[in-house]
Design an enzyme around this catalytic site. Structure first.
Site, PDB file in Angstrom:
ATOM      1  CG  ASP A 169       4.255  13.650 -45.819  1.00  0.00           C
ATOM      2  OD1 ASP A 169       5.244  13.215 -46.406  1.00  0.00           O
ATOM      3  OD2 ASP A 169       3.144  13.815 -46.351  1.00  0.00           O
TER       4      ASP A 169
HETATM    5  C1  GLC Z   1       0.802  17.663 -43.583  1.00  0.00           C
HETATM    6  C2  GLC Z   1      -0.253  16.601 -43.413  1.00  0.00           C
HETATM    7  C3  GLC Z   1       0.148  15.324 -44.015  1.00  0.00           C
HETATM    8  C4  GLC Z   1       0.568  15.602 -45.412  1.00  0.00           C
HETATM    9  C5  GLC Z   1       1.659  16.659 -45.452  1.00  0.00           C
HETATM   10  C6  GLC Z   1       2.169  16.946 -46.843  1.00  0.00           C
HETATM   11  O1  GLC Z   1       1.935  17.293 -42.923  1.00  0.00           O
HETATM   12  O2  GLC Z   1      -0.534  16.379 -42.072  1.00  0.00           O
HETATM   13  O3  GLC Z   1      -0.902  14.404 -43.953  1.00  0.00           O
HETATM   14  O4  GLC Z   1       1.003  14.431 -45.990  1.00  0.00           O
HETATM   15  O5  GLC Z   1       1.164  17.816 -44.901  1.00  0.00           O
HETATM   16  O6  GLC Z   1       1.627  18.050 -47.418  1.00  0.00           O
HETATM   17  C1  GLC Z   2      -0.699  12.234 -46.603  1.00  0.00           C
HETATM   18  C2  GLC Z   2       0.273  12.300 -47.734  1.00  0.00           C
HETATM   19  C3  GLC Z   2       1.083  11.046 -47.834  1.00  0.00           C
HETATM   20  C4  GLC Z   2       1.684  10.705 -46.508  1.00  0.00           C
HETATM   21  C5  GLC Z   2       0.637  10.665 -45.414  1.00  0.00           C
HETATM   22  C6  GLC Z   2       1.218  10.454 -44.052  1.00  0.00           C
HETATM   23  O1  GLC Z   2      -1.675  11.296 -46.873  1.00  0.00           O
HETATM   24  O2  GLC Z   2      -0.385  12.518 -48.944  1.00  0.00           O
HETATM   25  O3  GLC Z   2       2.109  11.183 -48.775  1.00  0.00           O
HETATM   26  O4  GLC Z   2       2.316   9.474 -46.624  1.00  0.00           O
HETATM   27  O5  GLC Z   2      -0.065  11.876 -45.406  1.00  0.00           O
HETATM   28  O6  GLC Z   2       1.945  11.539 -43.602  1.00  0.00           O
END
Ligand code: GLC
Ligand code: GLC
Length: 795
Positions: free
Chosen positions: A484
């Site tokens: 993300d």
């Molecule tokens: C933040 C977190 C990540 C998560 C994303 C979505 O970027 O670091 O882990 O998946 O939020 O809410």
């Molecule tokens: C968090 C989010 C997931 C994402 C991951 C890496 O675990 O829930 O959707 O892939 O972060 O950013």
């Protein structure tokens, strides 16, 4: 030091032996649509269906001390006031023990010769928590004590409950019965639901107004009424409604008293909301209270709950020479997969239950952890998720469990999303053999009349990614891919902007090697599925896969490992030419799982590079070296200090990708070493270092470049649960569900290579003794046939 607790495998419990754990160590209760979080000091909250909109108990975020709010029993014994769970009074106890089990928690405290044993659980198919309290006078003299049971109500919407005080402080309403207190805020208007906290005997006094119970300047640790041994019988009008119930008890030496409490939630039909003008219809609450009025009833409900989990966890088990492996596989990993499936990423001690609903990507991955346990619910989830898709294959990134509607609250346009529907559906098909799901009519964006078959949704998903390619023939990343935080089209310089939702720069050509690997891996599986269906599109899928493999080999190979991405301007990310972020885990994992360039040695090389450059004491970090400053062209990834989260943290979710790839490559020792590093039962970190629960995986363990490498965060709700399950069950123990049977193909060091597996599979139950030989790793296919099978397999 590991002085906070230990496993009790026979009971399937984790036993916490002192209350002051380095962080609240929690458990979950609930299997249907009523769920609870409960910490080792009885903190936490419950909700029905939706942690944001139907929150029942109030919980304080950012509170000091943390974990304030829960189900608190206060005992006043002479001048001493204490809680069996230690908090909130923190009166030192003579004995404390918390046992987190499968869907229940027991907390036992003892003080001054009085023992209080509490049991909390959510019965099957009920919208309530049952609290049992057994008080035993273990002293030589009679005791006259007061027991208070206490909860604080949330005004339903967990978000506005924390914000809209000008309204909230005037809306609170309650009703009072002799043995039960009702919370009915907003019931007079559009709500048709209320909550209640009742006991199986009348109380001797009560309070429903918080400040009257606590005293204006007291905390939960010093409720004025409890300190005085009194109740004011206050009726809340606005302010903060609570339920505090007092029982005056006399206990002879050796005598016990048992009380049963029900913390319940009721929805009434519109026409049956009231029993008299302004008076809530209490019949359903009364029925629930009556269902748990006696010890025998509560025993039976608890036995049913245990039977439910016995049955589930009896579907897959291993007996090996490695106790840490057995307890992870047989108990905690499967349990965590269930919880993660239920909660998605909504409610934990790291997710507020307010911000994030069900993720399209996340929920599809979660399926891999539970298809073998609750296939019917997996089926429904797949259809729900697919129904949020757009006609062009694009996806809402999340949907709300209450409405099942997609929303863009945490962004949209993630390049990887559509492929996860293939992943989830194929996992379901291989487990169940239920091909009827593919012909289910599923709408787009929940619009009635727009239905096409689920199979068509899968095709559209694949085509969507196959046709969204950048200048190198690699998949466009969009807002981001699995990571993300790799926001290559965002360029945000405004701290008030969210990386997830801010408008991306139009015309972005950034490409992802992670999606490329995912595309090839899922594409191969999809082509196989289409072949089985006799569907001609298999040919087009195969040629798209081949083209992608070529593109990866040509433009995605950096010499010693796979590149991570091309940025907006076509620059390389995850290349030896970069100063920081030279190598990333996701593309090594996915391209090696997809076996791209395996014959030319690319997978072996990539995996070796991962070991060399990403492995540290606690696992494989996400990228190395981590970014030391904010790079606006890369986005959120560089917003994290080095060694944390997506910037060089050990993101446990993606370690299994490498482990699976190592297993596919036959690297037995590497696969095992990586697995034992991230699996908490192996105790790689001390309790004090790890901080979070030692019985569940966490999303992230701080990486080598962090200030405290080995410190865990974001426990419970993480794709790590499903991926480590897939990894250990299918690749280490090697039991792979296939369309026509089970393929046994283990990858485990020889000294642990003899073990027994019990596996239920569709209408069959297999007891398999596996013996690995040094001629291995090999494989044996067991064709599916219903019935019981006892087999020996030598590989
Ligand atoms: C933040 C977190 C990540 C998560 C994303 C979505 O970027 O670091 O882990 O998946 O939020 O809410
Ligand atoms: C968090 C989010 C997931 C994402 C991951 C890496 O675990 O829930 O959707 O892939 O972060 O950013």
């Amino acid at each position: 030091m590991n002085c906070y607790g230990h496993f009790d495998d026979a009971a399937r419990e984790y036993v916490i032996t002192r209350p002051d754990t380095p962080w609240p160590w929690i458990n979950y209760m609930g299997t249907g649509d009523f769920f609870s979080l409960i910490s080792n000091t009885a903190g936490g909250y419950c909700f029905c269906r939706d942690a944001k909109f139907r929150r029942i108990l109030r919980y304080r975020y950012n509170g000091v001390p943390m974990d304030a709010g829960g189900r608190y029993f206060y005992i006043k014994d002479g001048d001493t006031v204490w809680n069996p769970g230690w908090k909130p009074c923190k009166t030192p106890l003579d004995l404390y023990e918390c046992r987190h089990g499968m869907g229940y928690t027991r907390i036992c405290g003892e003080k001054g010769g009085l023992r209080a044993e509490t049991l909390f659980f959510v019965p099957l198919e009920q919208r309530c928590e049952v609290h049992r309290v057994k008080l035993t006078n273990r002293s030589d003299s009679p005791k006259q004590i007061q027991l208070y049971a206490f909860v604080e109500w949330c005004l339903w919407n967990a978000s506005t409950d924390m914000e809209n005080f000008q309204r909230n402080l005037s809306t609170g309403e309650v009703e009072v019965g002799p043995d039960v207190l009702f919370h009915k805020t907003e019931y007079r208007e559009r709500r048709n639901h209320y909550a209640f906290y009742g006991a199986n005997r009348p109380f001797d006094g009560f309070d429903t107004d918080r400040e009257t119970f606590l005293g204006m300047y007291n905390g939960f640790d010093a409720p004025g009424q409890v300190l005085a041994g009194t109740s004011a019988n206050s009726v809340a009008h606005g302010w903060s409604p609570v339920a505090a119930e007092r029982f005056d008890l006399t206990l002879a030496p050796g005598a016990s008293e048992e009380l049963i409490f029900v913390l319940g939630y009721v929805e009434n039909p519109a026409e049956a909301k009231f029993e008299a003008p302004g008076v809530i219809n209490k019949a359903p609450a009364r029925a629930m209270l009556d269902a748990f009025a006696t010890d025998a009833q509560a025993d039976a409900a608890f036995a049913d709950l245990r039977a439910y989990w016995d049955d589930l966890l009896g579907r897959f088990s291993v007996a090996s020479d490695v106790p840490e492996l057995d307890r992870t596989v047989n108990i905690w990993n499967q349990y965590q997969c269930m919880i993660t499936f239920f909660m998605s990423r909504s409610a934990s001690y790291f997710e507020s239950g307010i911000g994030r609903g069900m993720g399209f990507r996340d929920s599809n991955q979660d399926l891999a952890g539970i298809v073998h346990l609750i296939p019917d619910r997996a089926r429904q989830r797949i259809l729900d998720i697919a129904a949020t898709q757009f006609p062009d294959g694009g996806c809402y990134h999340q949907y709300q469990p209450l409405t099942k509607r997609g929303n863009n609250d945490i962004g949209g346009g993630f390049g990887d999303d559509p492929l996860w529907l293939l992943f989830g559906t194929i996992a379901y098909l291989k487990e169940t053999g239920d091909f009827t799901i593919l012909s289910e009519p599923v709408p787009f964006d929940n619009v009635p009349g727009s239905e096409v078959t689920l199979l068509e949704h899968l095709k559209i998903s694949f085509r969507r990614v196959a046709t969204s390619l950048g200048p190198h023939g690699l998949p466009l990343i969009g807002r981001a891919d699995w990571n993300d935080c790799l926001n290559l089209n965002c360029f945000s310089l405004d701290p008030d902007e969210s990386f997830q939702t801010t408008e991306n720069v139009v015309g972005g050509q950034a490409e992802s090697l992670m999606i490329a690997g995912l595309f090839v891996a899922e594409g191969k599986d999809f082509a196989e599925l289409l072949d089985r269906l006799g569907d001609a599109e298999a040919t087009a899928v195969r040629s798209a896969v081949r083209a992608m493999e070529e593109a990866v080999k040509k433009h995605g190979w950096d010499g010693e490992w796979f590149l991570r991405a091309y940025d907006f301007h076509g620059g390389k990310i995850g290349s030896c030419a970069c100063d920081e972020g030279k190598i990333f885990i996701e593309s090594q994992g996915w391209c090696a799982m997809a076996r791209i360039g395996a014959d030319e040695g690319l997978c072996d090389k990539a995996l070796d590079s991962a070991v060399k450059l990403l492995e540290c004491e606690h696992g494989l970090v996400l990228n190395a070296p981590a970014y030391s400053s904010y790079l606006y062209q890369y986005g959120e990834i560089s917003s994290y200090p080095q060694g944390y989260k997506e910037n060089g943290g050990i993101f446990c979710h993606n370690n299994p990708w490498v482990i699976i790839a190592e297993a596919m490559a036959g690297h037995v020792e590497d696969a095992w070493r990586h697995y034992t590093k991230i699996t908490p039962a192996f105790g790689r970190q001390s309790h004090d270092l790890r901080k979070v629960e030692p019985y569940v995986f966490c999303q992230m363990v701080a990486g080598a470049e962090a200030a405290r490498p080995g410190e865990g965060k974001n426990s419970w709700l993480t794709g790590t649960a499903a991926w480590t399950w897939k990894c250990v069950s299918e690749y280490i123990l090697g039991v792979k569900p296939q369309y026509d049977g089970l393929l046994i193909e283990p990858c485990i060091p020889l000294q642990y290579g003899t073990y027994r597996i019990h596996r239920r599979f569709r209408e069959a139950a297999y007891d398999i003794t596996v013996r690995c030989t040094d001629g291995g790793p090999g494989k044996v296919f067991i064709p599916y046939s219903p019935g019981r099978h006892v087999l020996e397999v030598t590989v």
